[in-house]
Design a protein around this motif. Structure first.
Motif, PDB file in Angstrom:
ATOM      1  N   TRP A 242       0.853  -0.894   0.290  1.00  0.00           N
ATOM      2  CA  TRP A 242      -0.176   0.409   0.167  1.00  0.00           C
ATOM      3  C   TRP A 242       0.850   1.872   0.555  1.00  0.00           C
ATOM      4  N   GLN A 243       1.728   1.006   0.245  1.00  0.00           N
ATOM      5  CA  GLN A 243       2.724   2.073   0.549  1.00  0.00           C
ATOM      6  C   GLN A 243       3.734   2.354  -1.211  1.00  0.00           C
ATOM      7  N   LYS A 244       3.605   1.619  -1.415  1.00  0.00           N
ATOM      8  CA  LYS A 244       4.648   1.585  -2.526  1.00  0.00           C
ATOM      9  C   LYS A 244       2.886   2.618  -4.005  1.00  0.00           C
ATOM     10  N   HIS A 245       1.770   1.798  -3.727  1.00  0.00           N
ATOM     11  CA  HIS A 245       1.108   2.158  -4.294  1.00  0.00           C
ATOM     12  C   HIS A 245       0.700   4.027  -4.257  1.00  0.00           C
ATOM     13  N   ASP A 246       0.650   3.804  -2.822  1.00  0.00           N
ATOM     14  CA  ASP A 246       0.060   5.342  -2.742  1.00  0.00           C
ATOM     15  C   ASP A 246       1.493   6.563  -3.281  1.00  0.00           C
ATOM     16  N   GLU A 247       2.786   5.946  -3.224  1.00  0.00           N
ATOM     17  CA  GLU A 247       3.376   6.650  -3.762  1.00  0.00           C
ATOM     18  C   GLU A 247       3.471   6.692  -5.129  1.00  0.00           C
ATOM     19  N   ARG A 248       2.934   5.827  -6.316  1.00  0.00           N
ATOM     20  CA  ARG A 248       2.983   5.668  -7.396  1.00  0.00           C
ATOM     21  C   ARG A 248       1.727   6.752  -7.431  1.00  0.00           C
ATOM     22  N   MET A 249       0.502   6.721  -6.663  1.00  0.00           N
ATOM     23  CA  MET A 249      -0.498   7.792  -6.910  1.00  0.00           C
ATOM     24  C   MET A 249      -0.518   8.992  -6.959  1.00  0.00           C
ATOM     25  N   ARG A 250       1.023   9.475  -6.025  1.00  0.00           N
ATOM     26  CA  ARG A 250       1.084  10.831  -5.307  1.00  0.00           C
ATOM     27  C   ARG A 250       2.009  10.624  -7.111  1.00  0.00           C
ATOM     28  N   ALA A 251       2.952  10.345  -7.063  1.00  0.00           N
ATOM     29  CA  ALA A 251       3.937  10.963  -8.584  1.00  0.00           C
ATOM     30  C   ALA A 251       2.754  10.997  -9.454  1.00  0.00           C
ATOM     31  N   ALA A 252       2.110  10.224  -9.798  1.00  0.00           N
ATOM     32  CA  ALA A 252       1.097  10.725 -10.448  1.00  0.00           C
ATOM     33  C   ALA A 252      -0.074  11.823 -10.722  1.00  0.00           C
ATOM     34  N   ALA A 253       0.088  11.790  -9.900  1.00  0.00           N
ATOM     35  CA  ALA A 253      -1.109  13.377  -9.783  1.00  0.00           C
ATOM     36  C   ALA A 253      -0.306  13.996  -8.777  1.00  0.00           C
ATOM     37  N   GLY A 254       1.045  13.882  -8.879  1.00  0.00           N
ATOM     38  CA  GLY A 254       1.490  15.245  -7.882  1.00  0.00           C
ATOM     39  C   GLY A 254       1.205  15.515  -6.408  1.00  0.00           C
ATOM     40  N   ASN A 255       1.439  16.260  -5.671  1.00  0.00           N
ATOM     41  CA  ASN A 255       1.143  16.035  -4.451  1.00  0.00           C
ATOM     42  C   ASN A 255      -0.258  16.121  -4.111  1.00  0.00           C
ATOM     43  N   VAL A 256      -0.666  14.582  -3.752  1.00  0.00           N
ATOM     44  CA  VAL A 256      -2.426  14.766  -3.304  1.00  0.00           C
ATOM     45  C   VAL A 256      -1.693  13.772  -2.132  1.00  0.00           C
ATOM     46  N   THR A 257      -2.858  13.908  -1.194  1.00  0.00           N
ATOM     47  CA  THR A 257      -2.706  12.847   0.303  1.00  0.00           C
ATOM     48  C   THR A 257      -3.637  11.700   0.212  1.00  0.00           C
ATOM     49  N   VAL A 258      -3.419  10.982   0.294  1.00  0.00           N
ATOM     50  CA  VAL A 258      -4.067   9.401   0.034  1.00  0.00           C
ATOM     51  C   VAL A 258      -4.611   9.306   1.468  1.00  0.00           C
ATOM     52  N   LEU A 259      -6.009   8.958   1.783  1.00  0.00           N
ATOM     53  CA  LEU A 259      -7.112   9.141   2.145  1.00  0.00           C
ATOM     54  C   LEU A 259      -6.983   6.960   2.528  1.00  0.00           C
ATOM     55  N   ARG A 260      -7.109   6.728   3.268  1.00  0.00           N
ATOM     56  CA  ARG A 260      -7.490   4.945   3.985  1.00  0.00           C
ATOM     57  C   ARG A 260      -8.477   5.082   4.569  1.00  0.00           C
ATOM     58  N   ARG A 261      -8.932   4.192   4.464  1.00  0.00           N
ATOM     59  CA  ARG A 261     -10.518   3.595   5.288  1.00  0.00           C
ATOM     60  C   ARG A 261      -9.733   2.379   6.306  1.00  0.00           C
TER      61      ARG A 261
END
Length: 137
Positions: free
Chosen positions: A118-137
């Protein structure tokens, strides 16, 4: 090398968890199917395909998965304690379930692996979208 009769009693029958999943393959959306597939995986293994990273599976395993047939999947599952069959055929998502069985066999279904994936997934999301906060339930 065949299974002994007494071994068959110990098999986890995946089809017992797939009634709703099979129905959704006839009438549901892709999102509903994905959600139900994850629910089945969570019920059986306590993890989903999202809880480990594809990079953690060897190139050899990826090649094996790419060449996987229903028959090979069925035999593989049986050897590892799972039955992919239902009353007439195999469960619709047999290929995804084999991924889960392989991940279990390779020791990838652990809390530490989940956190790392999930950390790798979040890092990929941030890199693709710029500076984004990923919230997880």
């Amino acid at each position: 090398m065949g299974l002994l009769k007494q071994d068959a009693v110990c098999l986890k029958q995946i089809s017992l968890y797939c009634g709703e999943l099979e129905r959704l393959h006839l009438w549901g959306s892709d999102e509903e199917i994905d959600r139900e597939f994850n629910r089945v995986c969570q019920t059986i293994w306590g993890y989903t395909l999202d809880d480990f990273d594809d990079d953690d599976i060897s190139a050899e395993d990826h090649r094996w998965l790419d060449r996987l047939t229903a028959r090979k999947a069925y035999v593989f599952a049986l050897k590892h304690g799972y039955d992919l069959g239902d009353y007439e055929d195999m469960v619709s998502d047999w290929w995804g379930f084999v991924w889960m069985i392989l991940a279990e066999k390779r020791g990838l279904l652990t809390p530490a692996q989940r956190a790392r994936a999930w950390q790798k997934h979040d890092e990929r999301m941030r890199a693709a979208a710029g500076n984004v906060t990923v919230l997880r339930r």
